[in-house]
Design a protein around this motif. Structure first.
Motif, PDB file in Angstrom:
ATOM      1  N   PRO A 131       0.814  -1.227   0.000  1.00  0.00           N
ATOM      2  CA  PRO A 131       0.000   0.000   0.000  1.00  0.00           C
ATOM      3  C   PRO A 131       0.841   1.266   0.000  1.00  0.00           C
ATOM      4  O   PRO A 131       0.469   2.264  -0.631  1.00  0.00           O
ATOM      5  CB  PRO A 131      -0.812  -0.124   1.306  1.00  0.00           C
ATOM      6  N   ARG A 132       1.984   1.235   0.666  1.00  0.00           N
ATOM      7  CA  ARG A 132       2.836   2.427   0.712  1.00  0.00           C
ATOM      8  C   ARG A 132       3.532   2.654  -0.618  1.00  0.00           C
ATOM      9  O   ARG A 132       3.705   3.801  -1.045  1.00  0.00           O
ATOM     10  CB  ARG A 132       3.852   2.292   1.853  1.00  0.00           C
ATOM     11  N   MET A 133       3.931   1.585  -1.296  1.00  0.00           N
ATOM     12  CA  MET A 133       4.550   1.758  -2.610  1.00  0.00           C
ATOM     13  C   MET A 133       3.523   2.248  -3.646  1.00  0.00           C
ATOM     14  O   MET A 133       3.860   3.033  -4.533  1.00  0.00           O
ATOM     15  CB  MET A 133       5.177   0.446  -3.075  1.00  0.00           C
ATOM     16  N   VAL A 134       2.291   1.788  -3.527  1.00  0.00           N
ATOM     17  CA  VAL A 134       1.218   2.292  -4.399  1.00  0.00           C
ATOM     18  C   VAL A 134       1.022   3.783  -4.164  1.00  0.00           C
ATOM     19  O   VAL A 134       0.858   4.571  -5.105  1.00  0.00           O
ATOM     20  CB  VAL A 134      -0.087   1.517  -4.161  1.00  0.00           C
ATOM     21  N   MET A 135       1.041   4.185  -2.888  1.00  0.00           N
ATOM     22  CA  MET A 135       0.902   5.601  -2.552  1.00  0.00           C
ATOM     23  C   MET A 135       2.044   6.418  -3.148  1.00  0.00           C
ATOM     24  O   MET A 135       1.827   7.512  -3.694  1.00  0.00           O
ATOM     25  CB  MET A 135       0.851   5.751  -1.027  1.00  0.00           C
ATOM     26  N   LEU A 136       3.269   5.912  -3.070  1.00  0.00           N
ATOM     27  CA  LEU A 136       4.412   6.623  -3.641  1.00  0.00           C
ATOM     28  C   LEU A 136       4.303   6.723  -5.156  1.00  0.00           C
ATOM     29  O   LEU A 136       4.671   7.744  -5.745  1.00  0.00           O
ATOM     30  CB  LEU A 136       5.712   5.921  -3.253  1.00  0.00           C
ATOM     31  N   THR A 143       9.476   7.302  -9.014  1.00  0.00           N
ATOM     32  CA  THR A 143       8.938   6.565 -10.156  1.00  0.00           C
ATOM     33  C   THR A 143       9.811   6.682 -11.402  1.00  0.00           C
ATOM     34  O   THR A 143       9.722   5.841 -12.299  1.00  0.00           O
ATOM     35  CB  THR A 143       7.519   7.055 -10.496  1.00  0.00           C
ATOM     36  N   GLU A 144      10.664   7.708 -11.477  1.00  0.00           N
ATOM     37  CA  GLU A 144      11.529   7.851 -12.646  1.00  0.00           C
ATOM     38  C   GLU A 144      12.472   6.654 -12.776  1.00  0.00           C
ATOM     39  O   GLU A 144      12.786   6.219 -13.882  1.00  0.00           O
ATOM     40  CB  GLU A 144      12.340   9.143 -12.551  1.00  0.00           C
ATOM     41  N   LYS A 145      12.907   6.114 -11.642  1.00  0.00           N
ATOM     42  CA  LYS A 145      13.774   4.935 -11.629  1.00  0.00           C
ATOM     43  C   LYS A 145      12.998   3.669 -11.247  1.00  0.00           C
ATOM     44  O   LYS A 145      13.610   2.640 -10.949  1.00  0.00           O
ATOM     45  CB  LYS A 145      14.932   5.151 -10.665  1.00  0.00           C
ATOM     46  N   SER A 146      11.681   3.748 -11.231  1.00  0.00           N
ATOM     47  CA  SER A 146      10.802   2.600 -10.935  1.00  0.00           C
ATOM     48  C   SER A 146      11.093   1.977  -9.572  1.00  0.00           C
ATOM     49  O   SER A 146      10.985   0.768  -9.395  1.00  0.00           O
ATOM     50  CB  SER A 146      10.923   1.528 -12.024  1.00  0.00           C
ATOM     51  N   ILE A 147      11.431   2.802  -8.585  1.00  0.00           N
ATOM     52  CA  ILE A 147      11.782   2.268  -7.267  1.00  0.00           C
ATOM     53  C   ILE A 147      10.574   1.659  -6.558  1.00  0.00           C
ATOM     54  O   ILE A 147      10.658   0.516  -6.068  1.00  0.00           O
ATOM     55  CB  ILE A 147      12.440   3.371  -6.404  1.00  0.00           C
ATOM     56  N   PRO A 148       9.428   2.356  -6.470  1.00  0.00           N
ATOM     57  CA  PRO A 148       8.277   1.713  -5.802  1.00  0.00           C
ATOM     58  C   PRO A 148       7.833   0.436  -6.510  1.00  0.00           C
ATOM     59  O   PRO A 148       7.495  -0.558  -5.853  1.00  0.00           O
ATOM     60  CB  PRO A 148       7.187   2.795  -5.862  1.00  0.00           C
ATOM     61  N   GLN A 149       7.838   0.462  -7.850  1.00  0.00           N
ATOM     62  CA  GLN A 149       7.426  -0.732  -8.596  1.00  0.00           C
ATOM     63  C   GLN A 149       8.399  -1.883  -8.359  1.00  0.00           C
ATOM     64  O   GLN A 149       7.983  -3.041  -8.220  1.00  0.00           O
ATOM     65  CB  GLN A 149       7.360  -0.407 -10.096  1.00  0.00           C
ATOM     66  N   GLN A 392      10.016  11.267   1.594  1.00  0.00           N
ATOM     67  CA  GLN A 392      10.117  12.625   1.051  1.00  0.00           C
ATOM     68  C   GLN A 392      11.547  13.134   1.051  1.00  0.00           C
ATOM     69  O   GLN A 392      11.899  14.002   0.239  1.00  0.00           O
ATOM     70  CB  GLN A 392       9.231  13.562   1.861  1.00  0.00           C
ATOM     71  N   LYS A 393      12.386  12.607   1.942  1.00  0.00           N
ATOM     72  CA  LYS A 393      13.771  13.049   2.037  1.00  0.00           C
ATOM     73  C   LYS A 393      14.699  12.213   1.130  1.00  0.00           C
ATOM     74  O   LYS A 393      15.685  12.734   0.614  1.00  0.00           O
ATOM     75  CB  LYS A 393      14.259  12.943   3.483  1.00  0.00           C
ATOM     76  N   LEU A 394      14.353  10.939   0.958  1.00  0.00           N
ATOM     77  CA  LEU A 394      15.268  10.036   0.251  1.00  0.00           C
ATOM     78  C   LEU A 394      14.935   9.840  -1.228  1.00  0.00           C
ATOM     79  O   LEU A 394      15.821   9.455  -2.001  1.00  0.00           O
ATOM     80  CB  LEU A 394      15.284   8.673   0.954  1.00  0.00           C
ATOM     81  N   LEU A 395      13.692  10.081  -1.621  1.00  0.00           N
ATOM     82  CA  LEU A 395      13.278   9.868  -3.011  1.00  0.00           C
ATOM     83  C   LEU A 395      12.990  11.189  -3.698  1.00  0.00           C
ATOM     84  O   LEU A 395      12.520  12.146  -3.065  1.00  0.00           O
ATOM     85  CB  LEU A 395      12.047   8.973  -3.076  1.00  0.00           C
ATOM     86  N   GLN A 396      13.252  11.246  -5.004  1.00  0.00           N
ATOM     87  CA  GLN A 396      12.943  12.428  -5.785  1.00  0.00           C
ATOM     88  C   GLN A 396      11.504  12.382  -6.259  1.00  0.00           C
ATOM     89  O   GLN A 396      11.001  11.347  -6.672  1.00  0.00           O
ATOM     90  CB  GLN A 396      13.876  12.533  -6.989  1.00  0.00           C
TER      91      GLN A 396
END
Length: 398
Positions: A131-136, A143-149, A392-396
């Motif tokens: 759920p948190r990755m979906v929120m991100l 998402t530019e580097k597909s980190i949550p996915q 918010q601090k670690l991801l763009q």
């Protein structure tokens, strides 16, 4: 039994919501509800509910695996194929190794029992992470580097891989010894499970897109029932064929969901994913409340600090596994640190399989469940706080 279900839903949801309001994971509140309602405290739950709990836990596990499979989009993962598959197995293997070497020293158990315990604790929690990755993803963080996915898909693969190892180690423990043939059966089981699951997914996607389904408007709720029915058959197939050949039912279910997501139309998979998300809301409450009711407080007190120590050692080695899995990627230090934090929470798989050794009468059953509960309480709390407080601090933000 109806009264017990009413107590599970009403008090589980209420206490879970209260915990969430004070930034404590709702699943902790649900487990506390089970402890209070169960035989360790008020003893308000019908024994029939507790007797069928293992079946309820397996049902919840099937739902979360389908939900994870439907959330994996192949097109978004092409740039992270190698780290994705490494994240699906390396961190779990490192954590299992920690239990293999240290659990016998802490608890006086055998190496096989340590492997069972490690495989229970090694899975990341999709109930916390997905759920948190979906929120991100919705908020365009990383998402530019597909980190949550990548983390979502890696968590799904991690769950299936760990459950496969758990089934293997459990068989070794029951037999009291290991054989080379059992190790050879693991890749065979995975390959056959994937083949059966892909076939089932292709068949379902064809049916949902046929003229009959479109003309007669097969409702999304009916599609969910069909998917669940096929998933239950795949799980049962593992038991039907075990005397002839080993087939991984859970891996078949994951393969079916991924194939369905890849082959069916976007509208079909989107609706199915939404329906399974809603179905998980009920399954989650039943899962964690009944697991709480199965907890024996005395065993947790006996495990004490040793359980917390072994969980922490496992997390350290798991984090090292995540770092090694991300070598050679284009992720910077902050993004890699976020991946490490995202792989800390444990809950769903531990709740679903943590009591299986106890239900099977293994001598280590109470101890495995006790350490699993300590892991759930500790890691779900720190993992949730870490993810929510750091993204918010670690991801763009794109």
């Amino acid at each position: 039994m109806l009264t017990s279900l009413a107590l599970i839903f009403l008090f589980g949801l209420a206490i879970g919501a209260a915990c969430k309001a004070i930034r404590v994971p709702a699943i902790i509140g649900m487990m506390l509800t089970g402890i209070v309602l169960g035989p360790q405290a008020l003893n308000l739950l019908d024994p029939k509910i507790l007797s069928i709990s293992p079946d309820l836990w397996k049902l919840a596990l099937v739902i979360i695996i389908i939900k994870a499979g439907l959330s994996i989009k192949v097109s978004e993962l092409k740039q992270v194929e190698r780290p994705l598959f490494l994240l699906g197995c390396i961190p779990a293997l490192f954590e299992i190794a920690a239990f293999f070497f240290f659990a016998p020293y802490f608890f006086g158990i055998s190496k096989l029992e340590a492997l069972v315990m490690g495989s229970v604790l090694a899975a990341v929690s999709p109930a916390v992470v997905i759920p948190r990755m979906v929120m991100l993803t919705n908020r365009s963080y990383g998402t530019e580097k597909s980190i949550p996915q990548m983390i979502m898909a890696g968590a799904g693969l991690d769950n299936v891989f760990v459950i496969m190892l758990f089934s293997t180690f459990l068989g070794f423990t029951q037999a009291g010894h290991t054989e080379l043939g059992n190790f050879i059966q693991v890749p065979i089981s995975l390959i056959l499970g994937m083949a059966v699951g892909v076939g089932a997914g292709l068949l379902l996607s064809w049916f949902f897109e046929t003229a009959y389904a479109v003309k007669h408007y097969v409702r999304n709720s009916l599609k969910v029932m069909v998917v669940l029915g096929v998933a239950f058959i795949l799980i049962a197939l593992e038991g039907w064929t075990k005397e002839i050949v080993s087939v991984s039912g859970l891996f078949a279910v994951m393969s079916m969901a991924c194939t369905l997501n890849f082959k069916a139309s976007f509208s079909v998979t989107k609706r199915l994913s939404e329906k399974f998300s809603k179905l998980w809301l009920a399954a989650e409450v039943i899962l964690f409340v009944t697991v709480g009711a199965a907890i024996d407080i005395s065993y947790i007190l006996n495990a004490g600090l040793a359980a917390l120590w072994i969980v922490c050692i496992g997390l350290v080695l798991r984090s090292l596994g995540v770092v090694l899995s991300l070598l050679g990627t284009n992720l910077n230090f902050d993004e890699r640190l976020f991946c490490v934090l995202s792989y800390l929470p444990k809950a769903t798989v531990q709740a679903a399989i943590g009591s299986v050794p106890l239900a099977m009468g293994l001598p280590c059953g109470h101890l495995v469940l006790s350490v699993a509960v300590v892991g759930i309480f500790f890691t779900s709390f720190i993992g949730t706080i870490a993810i929510d407080g750091s993204y918010q601090k670690l991801l763009q933000k794109n």
